[in-house]
Design a protein around this motif. Structure first.
Motif, PDB file in Angstrom:
ATOM      1  N   LEU A  86      39.386  57.780  43.154  1.00  0.00           N
ATOM      2  CA  LEU A  86      40.735  57.634  42.609  1.00  0.00           C
ATOM      3  C   LEU A  86      41.668  57.264  43.758  1.00  0.00           C
ATOM      4  CD1 LEU A  86      42.780  57.950  40.269  1.00  0.00           C
ATOM      5  CD2 LEU A  86      43.000  60.367  40.940  1.00  0.00           C
ATOM      6  N   LEU A  87      42.237  56.077  43.686  1.00  0.00           N
ATOM      7  CA  LEU A  87      43.055  55.559  44.782  1.00  0.00           C
ATOM      8  C   LEU A  87      44.535  55.572  44.407  1.00  0.00           C
ATOM      9  CD1 LEU A  87      41.051  52.434  46.044  1.00  0.00           C
ATOM     10  CD2 LEU A  87      40.951  54.787  46.864  1.00  0.00           C
ATOM     11  N   THR A  88      45.347  55.951  45.366  1.00  0.00           N
ATOM     12  CA  THR A  88      46.793  55.761  45.286  1.00  0.00           C
ATOM     13  C   THR A  88      47.169  54.769  46.363  1.00  0.00           C
ATOM     14  OG1 THR A  88      47.091  58.047  44.549  1.00  0.00           O
ATOM     15  CG2 THR A  88      49.036  56.887  45.382  1.00  0.00           C
ATOM     16  N   ALA A  89      47.741  53.635  45.965  1.00  0.00           N
ATOM     17  CA  ALA A  89      47.921  52.537  46.908  1.00  0.00           C
ATOM     18  C   ALA A  89      49.220  51.795  46.638  1.00  0.00           C
ATOM     19  CB  ALA A  89      46.743  51.568  46.821  1.00  0.00           C
ATOM     20  N   GLU A  90      49.640  51.064  47.657  1.00  0.00           N
ATOM     21  CA  GLU A  90      50.788  50.159  47.554  1.00  0.00           C
ATOM     22  C   GLU A  90      50.287  48.723  47.451  1.00  0.00           C
ATOM     23  OE1 GLU A  90      54.186  48.252  50.460  1.00  0.00           O
ATOM     24  OE2 GLU A  90      53.537  50.321  50.815  1.00  0.00           O
ATOM     25  N   VAL A  91      50.808  47.980  46.506  1.00  0.00           N
ATOM     26  CA  VAL A  91      50.423  46.577  46.329  1.00  0.00           C
ATOM     27  C   VAL A  91      51.167  45.736  47.369  1.00  0.00           C
ATOM     28  CG1 VAL A  91      50.288  44.638  44.726  1.00  0.00           C
ATOM     29  CG2 VAL A  91      50.093  46.989  43.870  1.00  0.00           C
ATOM     30  N   GLU A  92      50.430  45.184  48.322  1.00  0.00           N
ATOM     31  CA  GLU A  92      51.046  44.353  49.348  1.00  0.00           C
ATOM     32  C   GLU A  92      51.180  42.899  48.913  1.00  0.00           C
ATOM     33  OE1 GLU A  92      49.821  46.719  53.442  1.00  0.00           O
ATOM     34  OE2 GLU A  92      48.913  44.781  52.983  1.00  0.00           O
ATOM     35  N   ARG A  93      50.209  42.424  48.172  1.00  0.00           N
ATOM     36  CA  ARG A  93      50.236  41.032  47.725  1.00  0.00           C
ATOM     37  C   ARG A  93      49.549  40.945  46.373  1.00  0.00           C
ATOM     38  NH1 ARG A  93      46.643  36.971  47.939  1.00  0.00           N
ATOM     39  NH2 ARG A  93      45.203  38.294  49.128  1.00  0.00           N
ATOM     40  N   ALA A  94      50.097  40.135  45.468  1.00  0.00           N
ATOM     41  CA  ALA A  94      49.519  39.953  44.136  1.00  0.00           C
ATOM     42  C   ALA A  94      49.599  38.476  43.774  1.00  0.00           C
ATOM     43  CB  ALA A  94      50.248  40.807  43.102  1.00  0.00           C
ATOM     44  N   ASP A  95      48.439  37.828  43.658  1.00  0.00           N
ATOM     45  CA  ASP A  95      48.359  36.407  43.319  1.00  0.00           C
ATOM     46  C   ASP A  95      47.865  36.255  41.882  1.00  0.00           C
ATOM     47  OD1 ASP A  95      49.144  35.753  45.902  1.00  0.00           O
ATOM     48  OD2 ASP A  95      47.069  35.711  46.625  1.00  0.00           O
ATOM     49  N   SER A  96      48.440  35.295  41.176  1.00  0.00           N
ATOM     50  CA  SER A  96      48.059  35.060  39.779  1.00  0.00           C
ATOM     51  C   SER A  96      46.649  34.502  39.692  1.00  0.00           C
ATOM     52  CB  SER A  96      49.050  34.095  39.122  1.00  0.00           C
ATOM     53  OG  SER A  96      49.072  32.858  39.815  1.00  0.00           O
ATOM     54  N   THR A  97      45.992  34.752  38.573  1.00  0.00           N
ATOM     55  CA  THR A  97      44.647  34.256  38.313  1.00  0.00           C
ATOM     56  C   THR A  97      44.666  33.402  37.051  1.00  0.00           C
ATOM     57  OG1 THR A  97      44.073  36.211  37.000  1.00  0.00           O
ATOM     58  CG2 THR A  97      43.661  36.334  39.374  1.00  0.00           C
ATOM     59  N   TYR A  98      43.467  33.053  36.575  1.00  0.00           N
ATOM     60  CA  TYR A  98      43.378  32.261  35.348  1.00  0.00           C
ATOM     61  C   TYR A  98      43.822  33.055  34.119  1.00  0.00           C
ATOM     62  CZ  TYR A  98      40.735  28.869  38.079  1.00  0.00           C
ATOM     63  OH  TYR A  98      40.351  27.945  39.015  1.00  0.00           O
ATOM     64  N   PHE A  99      43.798  34.368  34.221  1.00  0.00           N
ATOM     65  CA  PHE A  99      44.177  35.220  33.093  1.00  0.00           C
ATOM     66  C   PHE A  99      45.545  35.824  33.374  1.00  0.00           C
ATOM     67  CE2 PHE A  99      39.562  35.317  33.614  1.00  0.00           C
ATOM     68  CZ  PHE A  99      39.159  34.814  32.382  1.00  0.00           C
ATOM     69  N   SER A 100      46.366  35.863  32.362  1.00  0.00           N
ATOM     70  CA  SER A 100      47.742  36.332  32.536  1.00  0.00           C
ATOM     71  C   SER A 100      47.840  37.836  32.757  1.00  0.00           C
ATOM     72  CB  SER A 100      48.584  35.944  31.316  1.00  0.00           C
ATOM     73  OG  SER A 100      48.035  36.518  30.131  1.00  0.00           O
ATOM     74  N   ASP A 101      46.804  38.581  32.376  1.00  0.00           N
ATOM     75  CA  ASP A 101      46.872  40.038  32.477  1.00  0.00           C
ATOM     76  C   ASP A 101      46.177  40.591  33.716  1.00  0.00           C
ATOM     77  OD1 ASP A 101      44.407  39.239  31.596  1.00  0.00           O
ATOM     78  OD2 ASP A 101      44.125  40.935  30.228  1.00  0.00           O
ATOM     79  N   THR A 102      45.758  39.732  34.636  1.00  0.00           N
ATOM     80  CA  THR A 102      45.108  40.186  35.863  1.00  0.00           C
ATOM     81  C   THR A 102      45.667  39.434  37.068  1.00  0.00           C
ATOM     82  OG1 THR A 102      43.309  38.571  35.666  1.00  0.00           O
ATOM     83  CG2 THR A 102      42.953  40.757  34.684  1.00  0.00           C
TER      84      THR A 102
END
Length: 404
Positions: A86-102
């Motif tokens: 179970l991880l508690t983390a900070e999102v440093e970078r988020a790039d879009s993929t082919y699916f809108s929900d991931t």
């Protein structure tokens, strides 16, 4: 001081690159022995003795940095690889993929199963989230893929994570209060203000060139810039640091500020803070970090009554950026940034030395000093053009092996 420091930096970065780039097998040992033997040969001439000692000390520092980085990564892999946690983390970078929900995300892990931790992971197909948020969820941690291991280690990524199929839910805990998250939110606000009243493509290009936000660039536009060989203009580089910390301040502040040494010190501190802020806004890219360190070295020179130079700043930046992570020398942005600066400095030195050599040769052999040669009559603009061409050529030559 400049040449020994540069030699120390070359030894440190050279050994770090060899250790991290080559497999740590029997192939490295004879290569390392040849490298050390070559450095020892440099100790024979008196003129090269000090530089050779600095190279050896730099190689020793690089070996220590490599050992520290490898030990830290190995400890993280031994503790968490192959486990579901179970991880508690900070999102440093988020790039879009082919699916809108991931999204494809890079996470800074703050806690594992309720215990405090501190390492970076990469996660593909993470449930939709945004950079700067704190999240919690169940993940399976694995070793990085062999083909991408060096690149991920260069970014400080220790493990690869996959959301647990039985528990795919990701809980968003809110906005993070770290400096990286705050500056990312500032970047998004600046980018939105730039793109609000402009055409989508124009605003996206302007946001990428000024604050480093490339989320507004379409795939077609990126391909067009890449095909034209102009992809480098869509990133924030050392030029932006120079403009923000140099030219803008020189324009806004009155001339009287330069006459007071106390005010010059205050201005140096303000420049350092601006450079640090720009590092956070752009996501700590290698080119901006290198330029920011150069600004800090310049500020230190103001406080210590010592004028800095480009090679000293470059050497200090290399030492600072590789001391904590020896794999940083394998990052393509790091290599291109340092190679381009070295080529630029070499081009400027070459054209100035050639010009001085022509002048010395004329005055040494001149029978009629009144009659000036053709290169004495050239206007300064043509000399500036020649210097620009020489610098561009040397910078291209220096970066060409990295690009290949």
């Amino acid at each position: 001081m400049r040449r020994p420091l540069c030699a120390f930096c070359a030894g440190m970065m050279g050994l770090s690159f060899l250790w991290t780039f080559l497999p740590q097998t029997e192939l490295f040992m004879p290569f390392a022995a040849f490298f050390v033997a070559f450095l020892l040969l440099l100790c024979i001439p008196d003129g090269s003795r000090k530089l050779a000692v600095c190279l050896l000390l730099g190689a020793l520092a690089g070996l220590c940095a490599v050992h520290t980085t490898s030990a830290r990564l190995e400890r993280t892999r031994a503790n968490y690889a192959g486990r579901t946690v179970l991880l508690t983390a900070e999102v440093e970078r988020a790039d879009s993929t082919y699916f809108s929900d991931t999204v494809d995300a890079t996470l800074w892990v703050e806690g594992v199963n309720g215990r405090r931790a501190g390492f970076r992971i990469a996660c593909a197909e993470l449930p939709a989230c945004a950079a700067g948020q704190r999240v919690q969820g169940w993940f399976t941690l694995q070793h990085p893929d062999m083909k991408e291991r060096t690149a991920q280690y260069a970014d400080g990524i220790a493990l690869q994570a996959e959301p647990l199929a039985e528990k795919p839910q990701l809980t968003v805990l809110g906005e993070s209060g770290s400096f990286r998250a705050r500056t990312h939110r500032l970047q998004q606000k600046l980018s939105e203000s730039l793109r609000r009243e402009m055409h989508r493509d124009t605003g996206g290009v302007l946001a990428a060139m000024t604050v480093g936000d490339r989320s507004g660039l379409s795939a077609q536009l990126r391909s067009a810039y890449r095909g034209a060989g102009l992809a480098h203009v869509l990133v924030v580089s050392g030029m932006h640091v120079s403009i923000l910390c140099g030219d803008i301040l020189s324009t806004l502040l009155p001339y009287e500020w330069e006459q007071s040494y106390r005010r010059r010190r205050c201005r140096a501190v303000f420049r350092s803070l601006l450079a640090f802020l720009l590092m956070g806004v752009t996501g700590f890219t290698p080119s901006v970090c290198r330029a920011a360190v150069a600004v800090w070295v310049g500020a230190l020179g103001v406080w210590l009554y010592g004028p800095p130079d480009t090679l000293t700043s470059l050497a200090v930046a290399g030492i600072v950026m590789t001391a904590g992570n020896s794999y940083a020398v394998c990052d393509i942005g790091f290599e291109l940034s340092f190679a381009a600066v070295v080529g630029t400095v070499a081009g400027g030195v070459c054209i100035r030395r050639a010009r001085d050599a022509w002048y010395r040769q004329f005055w040494r052999n001149a029978k009629n000093p009144v009659k000036r040669p053709w290169y004495f009559k050239l206007p300064e603009r043509l000399w500036g053009l020649a210097e620009s061409i020489c610098i561009s050529f040397c910078a291209s030559v220096a970066t060409f092996p990295v690009l290949v």
